[in-house]
Scaffold this motif. Structure first.
Motif, PDB file in Angstrom:
ATOM      1  N   ALA A 207      16.513  51.998  33.600  1.00  0.00           N
ATOM      2  CA  ALA A 207      17.472  50.943  34.046  1.00  0.00           C
ATOM      3  C   ALA A 207      16.288  49.784  34.497  1.00  0.00           C
ATOM      4  O   ALA A 207      15.223  50.003  35.125  1.00  0.00           O
ATOM      5  N   GLY A 208      16.601  48.511  34.173  1.00  0.00           N
ATOM      6  CA  GLY A 208      15.870  47.462  34.661  1.00  0.00           C
ATOM      7  C   GLY A 208      15.647  47.008  35.999  1.00  0.00           C
ATOM      8  O   GLY A 208      17.018  47.237  36.625  1.00  0.00           O
ATOM      9  N   ASP A 209      14.738  46.552  36.682  1.00  0.00           N
ATOM     10  CA  ASP A 209      14.746  46.180  37.965  1.00  0.00           C
ATOM     11  C   ASP A 209      15.767  45.118  38.314  1.00  0.00           C
ATOM     12  O   ASP A 209      15.989  44.920  39.419  1.00  0.00           O
TER      13      ASP A 209
ATOM     14  N   THR B  50      17.755  58.066  37.544  1.00  0.00           N
ATOM     15  CA  THR B  50      17.678  56.875  37.048  1.00  0.00           C
ATOM     16  C   THR B  50      16.163  56.562  37.155  1.00  0.00           C
ATOM     17  O   THR B  50      15.800  56.775  38.404  1.00  0.00           O
ATOM     18  N   PHE B  51      15.242  56.057  36.142  1.00  0.00           N
ATOM     19  CA  PHE B  51      14.034  55.693  36.448  1.00  0.00           C
ATOM     20  C   PHE B  51      13.939  54.173  36.078  1.00  0.00           C
ATOM     21  O   PHE B  51      14.871  53.552  35.374  1.00  0.00           O
ATOM     22  N   ILE B  52      13.068  53.487  37.013  1.00  0.00           N
ATOM     23  CA  ILE B  52      12.986  51.919  36.948  1.00  0.00           C
ATOM     24  C   ILE B  52      12.234  51.283  36.064  1.00  0.00           C
ATOM     25  O   ILE B  52      10.976  51.889  35.862  1.00  0.00           O
ATOM     26  N   VAL B  53      12.817  50.521  35.315  1.00  0.00           N
ATOM     27  CA  VAL B  53      11.876  49.572  34.333  1.00  0.00           C
ATOM     28  C   VAL B  53      11.334  48.400  34.955  1.00  0.00           C
ATOM     29  O   VAL B  53      12.408  47.692  35.284  1.00  0.00           O
ATOM     30  N   ARG B  54      10.137  48.042  35.406  1.00  0.00           N
ATOM     31  CA  ARG B  54       9.916  46.773  35.920  1.00  0.00           C
ATOM     32  C   ARG B  54       9.844  45.638  34.959  1.00  0.00           C
ATOM     33  O   ARG B  54       8.846  45.300  34.214  1.00  0.00           O
TER      34      ARG B  54
ATOM     35  N   ILE C  12      17.296  55.529  26.747  1.00  0.00           N
ATOM     36  CA  ILE C  12      16.763  54.036  26.861  1.00  0.00           C
ATOM     37  C   ILE C  12      17.555  53.495  25.649  1.00  0.00           C
ATOM     38  O   ILE C  12      17.791  53.867  24.732  1.00  0.00           O
ATOM     39  N   ALA C  13      17.717  52.312  26.354  1.00  0.00           N
ATOM     40  CA  ALA C  13      18.472  51.359  25.139  1.00  0.00           C
ATOM     41  C   ALA C  13      17.313  51.000  24.210  1.00  0.00           C
ATOM     42  O   ALA C  13      16.381  50.587  24.513  1.00  0.00           O
ATOM     43  N   HIS C  14      17.928  50.691  22.878  1.00  0.00           N
ATOM     44  CA  HIS C  14      16.887  50.168  22.000  1.00  0.00           C
ATOM     45  C   HIS C  14      16.479  48.686  22.051  1.00  0.00           C
ATOM     46  O   HIS C  14      15.679  48.160  21.212  1.00  0.00           O
ATOM     47  N   ARG C  15      17.013  47.921  23.349  1.00  0.00           N
ATOM     48  CA  ARG C  15      16.377  46.653  23.350  1.00  0.00           C
ATOM     49  C   ARG C  15      16.606  46.266  24.829  1.00  0.00           C
ATOM     50  O   ARG C  15      17.445  47.041  25.445  1.00  0.00           O
ATOM     51  N   GLU C  16      15.940  45.026  25.293  1.00  0.00           N
ATOM     52  CA  GLU C  16      16.167  44.574  26.593  1.00  0.00           C
ATOM     53  C   GLU C  16      17.582  44.160  26.963  1.00  0.00           C
ATOM     54  O   GLU C  16      17.652  43.112  26.095  1.00  0.00           O
ATOM     55  N   GLY C  17      18.463  44.337  27.500  1.00  0.00           N
ATOM     56  CA  GLY C  17      19.667  43.794  27.879  1.00  0.00           C
ATOM     57  C   GLY C  17      20.808  44.299  26.843  1.00  0.00           C
ATOM     58  O   GLY C  17      20.312  44.894  25.959  1.00  0.00           O
ATOM     59  N   ARG C  18      21.923  44.104  27.135  1.00  0.00           N
ATOM     60  CA  ARG C  18      23.211  44.493  26.383  1.00  0.00           C
ATOM     61  C   ARG C  18      23.017  43.439  25.123  1.00  0.00           C
ATOM     62  O   ARG C  18      22.866  42.558  25.053  1.00  0.00           O
ATOM     63  N   SER C  19      23.666  44.248  23.910  1.00  0.00           N
ATOM     64  CA  SER C  19      23.998  43.319  22.722  1.00  0.00           C
ATOM     65  C   SER C  19      25.198  42.741  22.960  1.00  0.00           C
ATOM     66  O   SER C  19      26.463  43.042  22.535  1.00  0.00           O
ATOM     67  N   LYS C  20      25.204  41.407  23.702  1.00  0.00           N
ATOM     68  CA  LYS C  20      26.557  40.758  24.077  1.00  0.00           C
ATOM     69  C   LYS C  20      27.150  40.212  22.736  1.00  0.00           C
ATOM     70  O   LYS C  20      28.367  39.898  22.681  1.00  0.00           O
ATOM     71  N   ASP C  21      26.547  39.944  21.734  1.00  0.00           N
ATOM     72  CA  ASP C  21      26.881  39.194  20.752  1.00  0.00           C
ATOM     73  C   ASP C  21      27.556  40.411  19.625  1.00  0.00           C
ATOM     74  O   ASP C  21      27.977  40.142  18.252  1.00  0.00           O
ATOM     75  N   GLY C  22      27.606  41.581  20.094  1.00  0.00           N
ATOM     76  CA  GLY C  22      27.817  42.583  19.096  1.00  0.00           C
ATOM     77  C   GLY C  22      26.877  43.081  17.861  1.00  0.00           C
ATOM     78  O   GLY C  22      27.138  43.725  16.996  1.00  0.00           O
ATOM     79  N   LEU C  23      25.801  42.421  17.893  1.00  0.00           N
ATOM     80  CA  LEU C  23      24.712  42.564  17.065  1.00  0.00           C
ATOM     81  C   LEU C  23      23.647  43.607  17.408  1.00  0.00           C
ATOM     82  O   LEU C  23      22.957  43.503  18.441  1.00  0.00           O
TER      83      LEU C  23
END
Length: 392
Positions: free
Chosen positions: A141-143, A160-164, A196-207
């Motif tokens: 999870a991102g800090d 949960t461990f922290i991603v700085r 772990i997610a495959h990218r930083e942040g959610r794929s808000k646009d569905g891509l």
């Protein structure tokens, strides 16, 4: 049982709490006024409005009673299980999963998944693992989500461990990424799976597109002799995971952010916006949810971009499309919708209410893009729904 902390515990600032740390953390949480206030507002909103002192006293008493019954991380997760089950029962029509029969419960994996919801993505993965007798995974999870200490404490109590992400100094950032990578590699070597997610942040646009930078980070912590990128990826025992939601409780919030960003080139989150997204994602109606676990990857590349595409292909093949995805895709291109599920169409149209035209286009695109993405991998044609900014 988690191991005790040594004096040279280099991961202490990012790792989940260990068993012997849990009582002290819970005692701190039981007296945290911000947490008590948040729980009072969440559990008893009307009572808290009129008699806040009494409401908070009740919450504090509950927390102190809870603390006495919990001795370690396993106790925390066992008690969370009943809450998660109730949440799933009240906020989803169904939760289904597949693929775990092809995996070994005794083997640790790096679960790399698409990312749509801050909390519920790893929750659904871990709950599925739990139901099938697998050990739950440690969660990245991102800090940026840890705006309050109590939020960080709650997350680290739950593996949960922290991603700085907030480090700006280039040298310090590289050191932090190397430590993170090493922690992930050592966890897997110690038979602890990772999500772990495959990218930083959610794929808000569905891509859903894997960020090659995430894969490069994963190589940093490998042994010095592991100079081959492909071998580094192979050592991690990567399992692609695709999570799909029939309804996205945060769709309007995401559509607003995307519309503002399209119009101005930037979007500044309001204070507490991530926390509101977390609560909305947990408590909102998600309809049908499906989690698809792939088989461990057996194809690797020395090129991080090609490796990202390998993971993307697996995720998109696993992804289960819902009726809401098809409804949004048809609405965007003006196709007749009489053959669609009436409930799905009604839901999409209800979510468009109160949005301006730019936001409406963004919301439709976020539901529709998974349809085209799945078709892309079948036809090798790159197409996406790119909203036209008619409000600008």
């Amino acid at each position: 049982m988690t191991k005790a902390v040594s004096s040279d515990d280099i991961y202490k600032d990012i790792r989940p709490y260990h068993d012997h740390e849990v009582p002290a953390v819970l005692k701190r949480l039981a007296n945290d006024q911000r947490l008590i206030g948040a729980l009072a507002q969440f559990k008893f909103p009307r009572l808290n409005r009129f008699i806040p002192t009494l409401t908070r006293r009740v919450i504090r008493g509950y927390l102190n009673g809870y603390v006495k019954k919990v001795n370690g991380v396993d106790d925390v997760q066992i008690r969370l299980t009943s809450y998660i089950q109730r949440t799933i029962e009240t906020t989803t029509e169904s939760l289904t999963y597949e693929g775990l029969s092809e995996l070994d419960p005794k083997q640790a994996y790096l679960f790399i998944s698409n990312h749509r919801d801050i909390v519920m993505d790893p929750t659904f993965v871990n709950y599925s693992l739990h139901l099938e007798g697998f050990p739950t995974a440690r969660i990245a999870a991102g800090d940026n989500l840890l705006s309050e200490q109590y939020i960080g404490d709650l997350m680290r109590l739950n593996k949960t461990f922290i991603v700085r992400r907030s480090i700006s100094n280039r040298r310090e950032k590289m050191a932090a990424l190397t430590k993170l990578s090493r922690y992930i590699s050592e966890s897997i070597n110690d038979s602890c799976s990772i999500w772990i997610a495959h990218r930083e942040g959610r794929s808000k646009d569905g891509l859903d597109k894997t960020d090659s930078a995430v894969l490069k980070m994963l190589q940093l912590g490998q042994r010095p002799e592991t100079k081959s990128f492909a071998l580094a990826m192979q050592n991690l025992k990567i399992v692609p995971v695709a999570i799909s939601y029939q309804y996205d409780p945060c769709d309007a919030m995401k559509a607003h952010e995307l519309a503002v960003k399209a119009q101005t080139g930037d979007y500044q989150k309001a204070p507490g916006e991530d926390t509101r997204s977390i609560v909305k994602g947990i408590m909102g109606n998600k309809g049908r949810v499906h989690v698809a676990f792939g088989q461990p990857l057996d194809e690797f590349s020395e090129d991080s971009g090609e490796m990202a595409l390998i993971i993307d292909k697996a995720i998109h093949q696993l992804y289960r499309l819902h009726d809401t995805n098809y409804a949004a895709a048809d609405l965007l291109v003006g196709k007749e919708c009489e053959a669609l599920n009436a409930d799905a169409l009604a839901h999409i149209q209800s979510r468009l209410q109160g949005l301006d035209e730019a936001e409406r286009q963004q919301l439709l695109a976020m539901y529709a893009n998974p349809v085209l993405q799945k078709q892309n991998w079948e036809t090798a044609a790159e197409k996406t729904f790119i909203p036209t900014n008619r409000a600008s």
